[in-house]
Design a protein around this motif. Structure first.
Motif, PDB file in Angstrom:
ATOM      1  N   LYS A 224     -10.265   6.691 -18.502  1.00 31.96           N
ATOM      2  CA  LYS A 224      -9.000   6.812 -19.237  1.00 31.96           C
ATOM      3  C   LYS A 224      -8.429   5.443 -19.577  1.00 31.96           C
ATOM      4  CE  LYS A 224      -4.514   9.098 -19.039  1.00 31.96           C
ATOM      5  NZ  LYS A 224      -3.604   9.945 -18.230  1.00 31.96           N
ATOM      6  N   MET A 227      -9.770   3.734 -22.787  1.00 34.35           N
ATOM      7  CA  MET A 227      -9.682   4.456 -24.061  1.00 34.35           C
ATOM      8  C   MET A 227      -8.858   3.728 -25.122  1.00 34.35           C
ATOM      9  SD  MET A 227     -11.703   6.872 -23.993  1.00 34.35           S
ATOM     10  CE  MET A 227     -11.227   7.570 -25.566  1.00 34.35           C
ATOM     11  N   THR A 228      -7.870   2.934 -24.711  1.00 33.69           N
ATOM     12  CA  THR A 228      -7.080   2.217 -25.724  1.00 33.69           C
ATOM     13  C   THR A 228      -7.959   1.229 -26.495  1.00 33.69           C
ATOM     14  OG1 THR A 228      -6.414   0.650 -24.006  1.00 33.69           O
ATOM     15  CG2 THR A 228      -4.883   2.431 -24.520  1.00 33.69           C
ATOM     16  N   TYR A 298      -0.539   8.104 -25.138  1.00 29.02           N
ATOM     17  CA  TYR A 298      -1.086   9.204 -24.333  1.00 29.02           C
ATOM     18  C   TYR A 298      -2.006   8.667 -23.230  1.00 29.02           C
ATOM     19  CZ  TYR A 298      -3.999  13.158 -23.019  1.00 29.02           C
ATOM     20  OH  TYR A 298      -4.687  14.098 -22.292  1.00 29.02           O
ATOM     21  N   PHE A 299      -2.857   7.726 -23.579  1.00 26.69           N
ATOM     22  CA  PHE A 299      -3.813   7.219 -22.587  1.00 26.69           C
ATOM     23  C   PHE A 299      -3.200   6.153 -21.667  1.00 26.69           C
ATOM     24  CE2 PHE A 299      -6.828   8.900 -25.771  1.00 26.69           C
ATOM     25  CZ  PHE A 299      -7.592   9.694 -24.933  1.00 26.69           C
ATOM     26  N   ASP A 300      -2.171   5.466 -22.122  1.00 23.37           N
ATOM     27  CA  ASP A 300      -1.531   4.440 -21.293  1.00 23.37           C
ATOM     28  C   ASP A 300      -0.029   4.708 -21.250  1.00 23.37           C
ATOM     29  OD1 ASP A 300      -0.614   2.254 -19.967  1.00 23.37           O
ATOM     30  OD2 ASP A 300      -1.757   0.787 -21.138  1.00 23.37           O
TER      31      ASP A 300
END
Length: 305
Positions: A224, A227-228, A298-300
């Protein structure tokens, strides 16, 4: 969040207007569609008559004002080449390219993530060097050359797929694999370096010390957190492909998508159709950038808007 989205949409409008004006000015300064549309033996009277029909004999500022007024109403006029609505031509080609680019990114992700993760777990090993070199080669290979090699081997020699065309899975595989090579290389590189950093981070070391399984460290935390970075490079590749960078592959495989349309439009100097294409490309790129920015949050969770 809503305020940020509204600000970005307003910024998108400004960008689209700026890009459209720039393209209008450049095409009208360096191009002469009358020469392209008439034979060499055409008389001056015929050239003047066609220029009048196309509205090219009006002052440039008058043409620009008329163009911007029509653009606000999403009316780009009729294509000089196909004699139908420009926007309808462009919109009819977008789904065809979306199918191709979407398939290529599915293939790229399936290839890149395992490559990057395996290399990250074996840093500086022979396997790491082989996978990293393979991803770098994928980034450097020209798409048209990869396309020709795939056609020669899998279509001509083995006969597994069609050399060109559109409509079945056998038409789709080779162009999708060709387009997947570069983003697969980019994503594999990003996954490799980001994952190696996350696996050695303090939180991962602590989790292992507390008995957390390695699969949980990888899937619930490290994956996760990278992902950015993956979204950034993936979003850039996706935007470039949808903006027409897939044109070379579409031409090689006879894929009737947006990239092939852009190539034909430029060769025929169809100004209204080119302006509609640039408008749609600007909208697509701005929307992809907006979606990527929203996915960052969303991911961070540390990222807020």
């Amino acid at each position: 969040m809503l305020k940020y989205v509204i600000q970005r949409l307003l910024f998108t409008v400004v960008v689209i207007f700026g890009v459209s004006i720039l393209v209008f000015v450049i095409t009208h300064l360096i191009g002469d569609p009358v020469k392209a549309m008439l034979p060499l033996q055409a008389t001056d009277a015929q050239r003047a008559q066609l220029a009048h029909q196309l509205g090219l004999d009006k002052p440039i500022w008058e043409q620009l004002t008329e163009f911007l007024g029509n653009m606000i109403r999403l009316d780009f006029g009729v294509s000089w080449w196909q004699q139908v609505s420009c926007l309808s031509i462009v919109l009819s080609k977008i789904p065809t390219t979306l199918v191709l680019v979407g398939a290529s990114f599915v293939i790229a992700i399936i290839i890149a993530f395992p490559m990057g993760i395996i290399a990250a777990y074996k840093p500086d090993s022979l396997l790491d060097r082989i996978l990293t070199t393979a991803s770098l080669i994928g980034i450097c290979l020209p798409s048209f050359w990869v396309a020709l090699m795939l056609v020669l081997f899998f279509a001509v020699k083995l006969g597994w797929f069609y050399t060109s065309g559109y409509g079945t899975i056998r038409h789709l595989v080779l162009p999708a694999v060709t387009l997947a090579v570069v983003p697969a290389g980019h994503i594999a590189q990003i996954v490799r370096f980001s994952m190696a950093e996350q696996l050695n981070a303090q939180y991962a070391v602590t989790a292992r010390a507390k008995g957390v399984k390695e699969s949980a460290v990888l899937l619930k935390h490290a994956l996760k957190n990278i992902m950015t970075a993956v979204l950034t490079i993936g979003g850039m590749d996706l935007a470039m492909y949808l903006a027409g960078e897939a044109a070379a592959v579409e031409v090689v495989f006879g894929w009737p998508g947006f990239g092939s349309l852009v190539v034909d439009t430029i060769s025929r100097q169809d100004f209204p159709l080119l302006q509609a294409e640039i408008f749609v490309v600007a909208v697509i790129i701005c929307l992809i950038n907006l979606i990527v920015d929203l996915l960052y949050a969303y991911f961070d969770p540390r990222i807020t808007y």
